[in-house]
Design a protein around this motif. Sequence first.
Motif, PDB file in Angstrom:
ATOM      1  N   PHE A 425     -24.395  26.965 -10.615  1.00 21.17           N
ATOM      2  CA  PHE A 425     -25.713  26.326 -10.577  1.00 21.17           C
ATOM      3  C   PHE A 425     -25.802  25.108 -11.498  1.00 21.17           C
ATOM      4  CE2 PHE A 425     -26.765  30.224  -8.465  1.00 21.17           C
ATOM      5  CZ  PHE A 425     -27.785  29.870  -7.608  1.00 21.17           C
ATOM      6  N   GLU A 426     -24.838  24.942 -12.409  1.00 25.32           N
ATOM      7  CA  GLU A 426     -24.831  23.747 -13.250  1.00 25.32           C
ATOM      8  C   GLU A 426     -24.666  22.474 -12.411  1.00 25.32           C
ATOM      9  OE1 GLU A 426     -20.701  25.270 -12.744  1.00 25.32           O
ATOM     10  OE2 GLU A 426     -22.595  26.166 -13.387  1.00 25.32           O
ATOM     11  N   ARG A 427     -24.114  22.622 -11.192  1.00 28.29           N
ATOM     12  CA  ARG A 427     -23.937  21.461 -10.315  1.00 28.29           C
ATOM     13  C   ARG A 427     -25.278  20.897  -9.849  1.00 28.29           C
ATOM     14  NH1 ARG A 427     -21.621  20.335  -4.703  1.00 28.29           N
ATOM     15  NH2 ARG A 427     -21.095  18.147  -4.959  1.00 28.29           N
ATOM     16  N   LEU A 428     -26.341  21.703  -9.925  1.00 34.33           N
ATOM     17  CA  LEU A 428     -27.646  21.266  -9.446  1.00 34.33           C
ATOM     18  C   LEU A 428     -28.413  20.426 -10.473  1.00 34.33           C
ATOM     19  CD1 LEU A 428     -28.874  24.535  -7.658  1.00 34.33           C
ATOM     20  CD2 LEU A 428     -27.581  22.622  -6.691  1.00 34.33           C
ATOM     21  N   ILE A 429     -27.876  20.297 -11.660  1.00 36.44           N
ATOM     22  CA  ILE A 429     -28.574  19.537 -12.714  1.00 36.44           C
ATOM     23  C   ILE A 429     -28.918  18.123 -12.245  1.00 36.44           C
ATOM     24  CG2 ILE A 429     -28.373  18.561 -15.028  1.00 36.44           C
ATOM     25  CD1 ILE A 429     -28.753  21.535 -15.073  1.00 36.44           C
ATOM     26  N   GLU A 430     -27.967  17.455 -11.596  1.00 35.77           N
ATOM     27  CA  GLU A 430     -28.178  16.063 -11.176  1.00 35.77           C
ATOM     28  C   GLU A 430     -29.307  15.933 -10.147  1.00 35.77           C
ATOM     29  OE1 GLU A 430     -27.990  12.020 -10.401  1.00 35.77           O
ATOM     30  OE2 GLU A 430     -27.297  13.176 -12.131  1.00 35.77           O
ATOM     31  N   PRO A 431     -29.269  16.630  -9.000  1.00 35.55           N
ATOM     32  CA  PRO A 431     -30.375  16.454  -8.040  1.00 35.55           C
ATOM     33  C   PRO A 431     -31.702  17.016  -8.530  1.00 35.55           C
ATOM     34  CG  PRO A 431     -28.868  18.164  -7.269  1.00 35.55           C
ATOM     35  CD  PRO A 431     -28.203  17.511  -8.437  1.00 35.55           C
ATOM     36  N   LEU A 432     -31.666  17.998  -9.452  1.00 37.32           N
ATOM     37  CA  LEU A 432     -32.914  18.579  -9.947  1.00 37.32           C
ATOM     38  C   LEU A 432     -33.673  17.651 -10.884  1.00 37.32           C
ATOM     39  CD1 LEU A 432     -31.931  22.313 -10.592  1.00 37.32           C
ATOM     40  CD2 LEU A 432     -33.528  21.454  -8.872  1.00 37.32           C
TER      41      LEU A 432
END
Length: 850
Positions: A425-432
């Motif tokens: 879920f760390e991959r979602l930091i950018e779009p979030l």
Amino acid sequence: MKLQSLNNGYAIRALSPKPNCSAELKLPATVRSCAQEQDLRGQSVAIVGLGKSGRAAARLALARGASVFAFDQNPNLRLLEKDPLFKKQYDGIGGLKTILGEFDEELLNNADRVVVSPGVPLQNYGLSSLLQSGKQVMSELDFAAEILPKSVKILAVTGTNGKSTVVTFAGQMLSHFGIKTFVGGNLGNPLSEAAFQCLQPPSSKPKFKVAVVEVSSYQMEIPSKYFCPSVAVVLNLTPDHLERHGTMRDYALTKCRLFFHMTGAKLGLLCFGNQYLDEAIIEGLNELNLAWIGAIPGVKIDMETKIASFEVPALGVNSQLQLGAMKTMGGHNFHNAAVAALSVVGLNVGVDVEAIGPCIEKLRAPPHRMQIVCKDIHGVTWVDDSKATNVEATYAGLMGLKKQKSVVLLGGLAKVLDGQECNGFERLIEPLKYQRCVITFGSSGMLIKKTLSDNGLSIPCIRAVNLKEAVNWARSMAEHGDSIVLSPGCASFDEFRNFEHRGMFFQDLAFAYHLVTTGLINGDLHLYRYASDSVPQRVLEVHAHSESCRAVRFINNGQAILTGSPDCSILATDVETGATIARLDEAHGSAVNKLINLTESTVASGDDEGCIKVWDTRQQSCCNTFKAHEEYISDMTFAADSMKLLGTSGDGTLSVCNLRRNKVQAQSEFSEEELLSVVIMKNGRKVVCSSHIGNLLLYSWGSFKDCSDRFVDLSPNSVDVLLKLDEDRLITGSETGLISLVGILPNRVIQPIAEHSEYPVEGLAFSHDKKFLGSIAHDQMLKLWDMDELLQGSTKPSKPQAAVEDSDSDDMDMDINPPKSNKGTKRKNASKDRVSGSSNDFFADLQMEG
């Protein structure tokens, strides 16, 4: 000319199981196949797993003449021998035996072949050992492909994410060009259903030209022998299902089995730059046309201009496709549409890239894939992306939301990653970082929140216990113009049966404010929003027709309203803007009197001359026409399991239209009573019709010639409307304005529950959750009733929860598919002519949404 592939020199590994020499299995001859092709006569087939795929494989095996025994570990399933679907199709040759709960190793070992459902791991039932021993163990997919006509071209799509959408888009494109297409596999109907259809008489010609098949990795675990696509696509590969496949390498090898029987002019599409797939494809690639998703030769997309560029020299393809007209949400759907387009072109069925252009704006994603549910009264758009069951799918969805602030709901049961300590879920930091806030929920909610916080999430993050609480938080955080997006990134099994169940639960929560629409005799269409604690508010007024608006229906998941009129037209109106989506000016040869929903994309209409038509709302075209009656169509209802449409008429008959065979299959004898409304009760065993003299006529399913029972003197006056409450009870609306609760078999009036007015009740409908009942009559009043209060047991008619007065009203609609009344030409038009232009204008139909 062949395209450059990773390695044309490697030979395919031997994938076919060795011939088996199992003993003959003798089973009781309880079921007979009616198929023409009996290639398995004298053989026994074991079906392991009785989900949708297993049941379809069992039907196909019986149709091929085999003796069948079916295994499932769930002891609570219904025996196939007692399933009406099997009873109707077969009656004696070829055995059928269902074994539930306990495992019978001897039966399995003695079968000539074993067909495994995708949901059953090879570790179960000793299947892996059977496969290694040379037993003919095959997937449901391969079992179906073996008998599928060779003239049917297969377009197969797999990948971690996006495969359902690409399959749906490809099917829609082929249908646009009139090419008969089966769409299914892991999506919807199993391929065994397609093969079964091809065996049914008349079978001189294939039922379809193309089969577009979604293929999951589970379906490819057992190497195929017969499944050989004309076009095969691997969209992407990210960590998923590793609890079953073990490693990313094995996961990739399983996916790439899709290509291993393809040679010559067949087209393979592979996502560019994935190390696991590059290595897997080398291990078993024959010489075929291999092209790339994201590189040339293949397809590349410019997201700024929304243009897809195709270059595939071996196919003679060198062109571009403008994707800007797409109406589906999410930037990833531009990629899905482009891949679908190249796949369709690769089938060589007479479709080129340029021809596909006009159908791009008509593409619609399947449910629960960035599906716009509604826009609420606060200006917040609700988006259902419940199909995002892994982080990569959520990432793709969020990347298309950068231009709009959203409250994002993440949670459920997080999936295992290949040898990684993180959960992804760390991959979602950018779009979030572009969004309003994040709300996590479910069994992995705390873990997801910690991962995001530890990796520098810059927007608020709230932890909720479950999805319902997450939605409540989302309501409080969202601002006007925002979206509330369910894109969980997790499996659903901690709280729900599957992602569809989760998505529908979310959609139910989205409709805190409901919609009810009414049609008026001056041709206007009105739309109201209502809630339990307020008076309905009119939010839309449209002049829809030149004459009365007799029938209304919500379609497209409540995003549009369909109306019918005596001016012979059918109109689709956008719920948010009131703009015309489509108009059919000469939909019928006489006044359109009735509309009902059949499936997500089909509706039926009935007119004053007894004609019933079925319409595809996506293609805006007529699918079936039935001259079912001599006089007006008063009501219709639909039996989805058998695809039969039932209609009642002022000519006193009940008709049964078979949509599969496109014919009027049955019709009751003429009655002196006008039949005004119809519902199906008792789990499909009884059909109940109301009449103009206050009787209810009961028909047994399959015996429609004459009614099996009558409920006489239910009312001294006409019973105009029937609305099914459950399998044993219905609600009636009478000419006296009285609304009553009625029991069926035993037949009795349980109690009067409401009194609309002294005027005839013209329509009844439930809200989607049955918390509200809506009624309309000739008194200009739309009334909403609280169902809990109505059913409390009082013998006195209840008062309405809310009421709205309107003028010149003719029709109303409240729910996606409630039965409702529209009396026909003789009685109905007489009433209208009497009051038109006076102060006593009235509703004639209704529908509620949400």
